[in-house]
Design a protein around this motif. Structure first.
Motif, short mmCIF file in Angstrom:
data_model
loop_
_atom_site.label_atom_id
_atom_site.label_comp_id
_atom_site.label_asym_id
_atom_site.label_seq_id
_atom_site.Cartn_x
_atom_site.Cartn_y
_atom_site.Cartn_z
N THR A 1 20.03 49.30 28.40
CA THR A 1 19.97 48.01 27.70
C THR A 1 20.94 47.97 26.54
OG1 THR A 1 17.63 47.80 28.32
CG2 THR A 1 18.44 46.41 26.53
N VAL A 2 20.96 49.04 25.77
CA VAL A 2 21.87 49.09 24.62
C VAL A 2 23.33 49.04 25.08
CG1 VAL A 2 22.67 50.54 22.72
CG2 VAL A 2 20.22 50.28 23.14
N SER A 3 23.62 49.79 26.16
CA SER A 3 25.01 49.81 26.65
C SER A 3 25.44 48.44 27.15
CB SER A 3 25.16 50.86 27.75
OG SER A 3 24.38 50.52 28.88
N VAL A 4 24.54 47.74 27.87
CA VAL A 4 24.88 46.42 28.38
C VAL A 4 25.11 45.45 27.23
CG1 VAL A 4 23.99 44.44 29.64
CG2 VAL A 4 23.77 46.72 30.61
N ALA B 1 28.79 42.18 24.07
CA ALA B 1 29.27 41.76 22.76
C ALA B 1 30.77 42.04 22.62
CB ALA B 1 28.49 42.47 21.66
N THR B 2 31.15 43.25 23.03
CA THR B 2 32.57 43.61 22.93
C THR B 2 33.43 42.70 23.80
OG1 THR B 2 31.94 45.91 22.54
CG2 THR B 2 34.22 45.48 23.18
N SER B 3 32.97 42.45 25.03
CA SER B 3 33.74 41.60 25.93
C SER B 3 33.84 40.18 25.41
CB SER B 3 33.09 41.60 27.32
OG SER B 3 33.05 42.91 27.86
N ALA B 4 32.77 39.68 24.83
CA ALA B 4 32.79 38.32 24.29
C ALA B 4 33.81 38.19 23.16
CB ALA B 4 31.40 37.93 23.81
N ILE B 5 33.84 39.19 22.29
CA ILE B 5 34.79 39.14 21.16
C ILE B 5 36.23 39.22 21.67
CG2 ILE B 5 35.56 40.35 19.10
CD1 ILE B 5 32.66 41.24 18.67
N ILE B 6 36.45 40.19 22.57
CA ILE B 6 37.81 40.36 23.11
C ILE B 6 38.24 39.12 23.89
CG2 ILE B 6 39.23 41.72 24.69
CD1 ILE B 6 37.57 44.15 23.92
N ALA C 1 51.25 28.77 36.29
CA ALA C 1 50.31 29.82 36.70
C ALA C 1 48.88 29.30 36.61
CB ALA C 1 50.49 31.05 35.81
N LYS C 2 48.08 29.65 37.60
CA LYS C 2 46.68 29.24 37.58
C LYS C 2 45.93 30.00 36.50
CE LYS C 2 46.57 28.11 42.52
NZ LYS C 2 45.93 28.37 43.83
N ASP C 3 45.12 29.25 35.74
CA ASP C 3 44.40 29.84 34.62
C ASP C 3 43.08 30.43 35.11
OD1 ASP C 3 43.22 28.66 31.36
OD2 ASP C 3 43.52 30.66 32.19
N ASN C 4 43.11 31.66 35.52
CA ASN C 4 41.90 32.37 35.95
C ASN C 4 41.45 33.40 34.93
OD1 ASN C 4 41.89 30.98 38.44
ND2 ASN C 4 43.40 32.41 39.28
N PHE C 5 41.94 33.23 33.70
CA PHE C 5 41.67 34.26 32.70
C PHE C 5 40.18 34.36 32.38
CE2 PHE C 5 43.19 37.20 29.67
CZ PHE C 5 42.40 37.08 28.54
N LEU C 6 39.50 33.20 32.19
CA LEU C 6 38.08 33.23 31.85
C LEU C 6 37.26 33.82 32.99
CD1 LEU C 6 35.86 32.50 29.85
CD2 LEU C 6 35.77 30.21 30.88
N ARG C 7 37.61 33.42 34.22
CA ARG C 7 36.90 33.99 35.37
C ARG C 7 37.09 35.50 35.44
NH1 ARG C 7 39.60 33.44 41.02
NH2 ARG C 7 40.78 35.06 39.92
N ASP C 8 38.31 35.93 35.16
CA ASP C 8 38.58 37.36 35.21
C ASP C 8 37.79 38.11 34.15
OD1 ASP C 8 42.11 36.86 36.00
OD2 ASP C 8 40.31 36.85 37.28
N ILE C 9 37.67 37.50 32.95
CA ILE C 9 36.90 38.16 31.89
C ILE C 9 35.44 38.32 32.30
CG2 ILE C 9 35.95 37.80 29.58
CD1 ILE C 9 38.61 36.86 28.67
N VAL C 10 34.86 37.26 32.91
CA VAL C 10 33.47 37.34 33.34
C VAL C 10 33.29 38.42 34.40
CG1 VAL C 10 31.60 36.08 34.47
CG2 VAL C 10 33.01 34.93 32.75
N LEU C 11 34.18 38.45 35.36
CA LEU C 11 34.07 39.47 36.41
C LEU C 11 34.25 40.87 35.86
CD1 LEU C 11 36.05 37.71 39.31
CD2 LEU C 11 33.56 37.94 39.06
N ILE C 12 35.23 41.02 34.97
CA ILE C 12 35.45 42.35 34.38
C ILE C 12 34.25 42.77 33.55
CG2 ILE C 12 36.86 43.61 32.71
CD1 ILE C 12 39.26 41.97 33.68
N THR C 13 33.69 41.82 32.80
CA THR C 13 32.52 42.15 31.99
C THR C 13 31.34 42.57 32.87
OG1 THR C 13 33.23 40.58 30.29
CG2 THR C 13 30.92 41.28 30.26
#
Length: 698
Positions: free
Chosen positions: A52-55, A60-65, A372-384
């Motif tokens: 739980t702590v790791s998630v 949090a880290t992914s949201a900030i980045i 270029a197609k803007d898939n940055f937000l989708r990529d962040i969600v998937l990476i997170t």
């Protein structure tokens, strides 16, 4: 010692004091199971808390980045696009300068060349100028050969007479027209290649075609000898090996003391302007700035419509019905902005417009690039999400590994407290070492030896620095030719190269690959010798010997140093075959085992003789190989083999007659002369049991 369990005889309600000591030292089985269940729950709870702590930390880290990245993404994309378009425009400027700058350079060179020649005013439109001005025609042929995809260099007189050379799509021809009247003429084309001499090309039957005698109408733009050179408008040619769109650089030329204008002209094919601009999803095109006439595109679209009668209608950017051309042009014409965004078929495109003025031609270049197609937000969600899953699995595994040891330690401590001692068996993990060591293994290989002829003599007569430079260049070129054909350089032995084919890695057709490498090395040496002869005053010659067969291949050496190589009789034979070139007057010899691995009709070969290595019994057939498949070469090989067969059949008189005819027809063939010398030696000795096999010294 086994565990003893004391069972009280009293009822459960009896006072526990009688067993208090026993209970404190030796807990019962139920108590032990309760503790194990407690430890398992504790383990699970620790894993849950850790996961739980790791998630939460990862989220949090992914949201900030992600927030920081998204806020800067648009600026970075715009900066990247500006950089890419600037580089593309720079490349386009370079291509235009390179392509059309060639015409300007050649015009200057041609004018200088004409000043030194004997070209004069041509008043007879029917005169065969190709016979009078062959030197000038040879110069034009050499220049257009350097631009095989599209170039033309010609000389025209005011009366309409034209003489020149042109090269389009890899095809070259020389041409001359015959003017019959002001509107009609006949042109003769002599098809040729850069390697064909001018005399040979002009001796061929020409191809003739009618034409309209309007090619020199622009001569009015240069009324005097002092007029500057000038670019003509776009010109279109059809029914060649492809349709051509060209511009011409015309320049007046006058002989001293003669005020009659004579002109020279350079034409350049525009198809290569956007050669490097073609992109899978983007487009580029060039137009004339004032007329919007289409000049060139990255898709190789011909900038004109060709009708059935070969008449040509130019395409204009504003009405050519090509969406990716008309839309950017109309938007630019309306906004006059050098950078904007348009929508084509539901896709957004960035358009950049640049000016091309460096050559004196007023052109505009359009670069059309899909956004270029803007898939940055989708990529962040998937990476997170992936990071959360991976972190949970990884941390759970780490906790499990750590807690497993702690639980095991706790269990063992409980056993110790209960006096349940067990032996601890420690063992070392097995390790295995695999070191490089000498070994030899039987393989089938083709062995290649190449040696410079007379290198010792050159070392004594030539400057060491010069010889070192030439040798380094020779080794570099020869090594590249061998490795490009699949060979592996085994070693350099002074000026000798030893190479291997089919070892250490398998190579299909290794015999043919080795022969192909030998022929390529000889061809490259001829090219190098042309340069060395002019610069240093001498040339290099080499000898090549090739043999195929079983060898012992592997690492040879000691613990201090190992080297991969091949050894065996077949290696020794290959070295002797290379040296046998001296005896036969050849440069490339292969053994029968190599020759049998060659494909039919790919090389022109002849059997050169039979040899054996000194101290050996086995006889080896040697063959000279060549890529010259001309009828003359084939005839030479057949005549030589016929003479050799007669000699080996011990029909000396017949063999000498055949060899004599061979030498009369081919006096420069060195192997024939060597065979004749052997026959003369046999004849002078008077022996009838001569040995038809030559012995190669070890």
């Amino acid at each position: 010692m086994g565990r003893s369990l004391v069972v009280p005889l009293e009822s459960p309600t009896a006072s526990p004091r009688r067993l208090s000591r026993t209970s404190s030292l030796m807990p019962n089985l139920d108590d032990y199971r309760v503790k194990r269940r407690f430890n398992l729950r504790r383990f699970l709870s620790i894993r849950l808390v850790t996961a739980t702590v790791s998630v939460i930390f990862v989220l949090a880290t992914s949201a900030i980045i992600g927030w920081i990245s998204i806020t800067k993404q648009e600026a970075q994309l715009r900066q990247s696009l500006n950089t890419q378009t600037a580089q593309a425009l720079s490349l386009l400027h370079y291509e235009v300068n390179d392509l059309l700058g060639w015409a300007d350079t050649q015009t200057t060179s041609f004018s200088i060349f004409l000043e030194k020649g004997n070209i004069t005013t041509n008043t007879d439109p029917d005169q065969l100028a190709r016979d009078v001005y062959r030197t000038e025609l040879l110069y034009m042929q050499a220049q257009v050969a350097s631009k095989p995809m599209g170039s033309c260099l010609d000389f025209f007189w005011p009366n309409g007479k034209v003489l020149g050379a042109e090269s389009y799509f890899g095809h070259m021809d020389l041409f001359e027209n015959h003017v019959y009247n002001d509107t009609y003429g006949l042109v003769s084309y002599y098809w040729t290649t850069p390697n064909v001499s001018l005399s040979e090309a002009l001796n061929k039957t020409p191809t003739t075609a009618e034409y309209l005698a309007t090619d020199v109408s622009d001569i009015s733009l240069a009324p005097t000898c002092d007029s500057a050179r000038y670019w003509t408008g776009l010109q279109y040619y059809v029914a060649f090996y492809g349709n051509l769109a060209m511009v011409c650089l015309d320049s007046p030329f006058c002989r001293p003391g003669n005020d009659t204008i004579i002109g020279d002209r350079i034409q350049d094919n525009l198809i290569d302007i956007l050669y490097r601009m073609n992109q899978p999803e983007g487009f580029a095109f060039v137009i004339e700035r004032d007329t919007a006439k289409l000049v060139s595109t990255s898709t190789y679209l011909f900038p004109a419509i060709v009708d059935a009668d070969h008449s040509v209608t130019p395409l204009y950017a504003y009405d050519c019905n090509i969406t990716w051309i008309t839309s950017p042009y109309l938007s630019y014409n309306e906004s006059q902005s050098s950078s904007f965004v348009i929508m084509i078929n539901g896709t957004s495109y960035d358009v950049t417009v640049g000016d091309i003025n460096s050559t004196g031609l007023q052109w505009n270049a359009f670069l059309v690039t899909p956004q270029a197609k803007d898939n940055f937000l989708r990529d962040i969600v998937l990476i997170t999400l992936f990071m959360c899953i991976a972190a949970t699995i990884l941390l759970s595994l780490v906790v499990y590994l750590v807690m497993r040891s702690l639980i095991g330690l706790s269990t063992e401590m409980e056993k110790v407290s209960c006096m349940e001692l067990e032996s601890i068996h420690m063992r070392e993990p097995p390790f295995s070492e695999k070191e490089a060591a000498p070994f030899l293994k039987s393989k089938v290989a083709t062995i290649y030896f190449q040696d410079i002829k007379g290198f010792t003599t050159l070392s004594e007569t030539q400057d060491p620095a010069t010889l070192a430079a030439i040798t380094a260049e020779y080794m570099e070129v020869m090594t590249a030719a061998i490795t490009d054909n699949g060979g592996v350089i085994d070693k350099y032995i002074g000026d000798c190269i030893m190479a291997l084919f089919n070892v250490p890695t398998k190579l299909d057709g290794h015999q043919e690959a080795a022969v192909r490498a030998a022929i390529e090395c000889s061809q490259k040496l001829k090219s190098l010798n042309k340069i060395w002869k002019d610069v240093y005053g001498f040339e290099l010659l080499h000898r090549i010997g090739i043999n195929s067969g079983p060898v012992l291949a592997g690492n040879i050496g000691s613990s201090q140093r190992l080297s991969f190589t091949c050894i065996g009789d077949n290696v020794n034979l290959a070295s002797r075959v290379e040296n046998a070139n001296k005896a036969f007057g050849t440069s490339i010899l292969v053994t029968g085992d190599t020759y049998n691995g060659l494909r039919d009709n790919k090389f022109n070969s002849r059997r050169i003789g039979s040899v054996r290595v000194e101290g050996k019994i086995q006889v080896t057939q040697l063959y000279e190989v060549s890529k010259d498949n001309s009828p003359e070469r084939s005839k030479l090989c057949k005549m030589y083999e016929a003479a050799l067969d007669s000699f080996e059949a011990k029909q000396l008189g017949k063999a000498m007659n055949r060899t004599r005819k061979l030498m009369e027809e081919y006096p420069e063939d060195e192997p024939s002369r060597r065979l004749w010398e052997r026959m003369r030696e046999v004849q002078e000795s008077g022996r009838e049991d001569w040995d038809i096999v030559q012995t190669l010294a070890k």
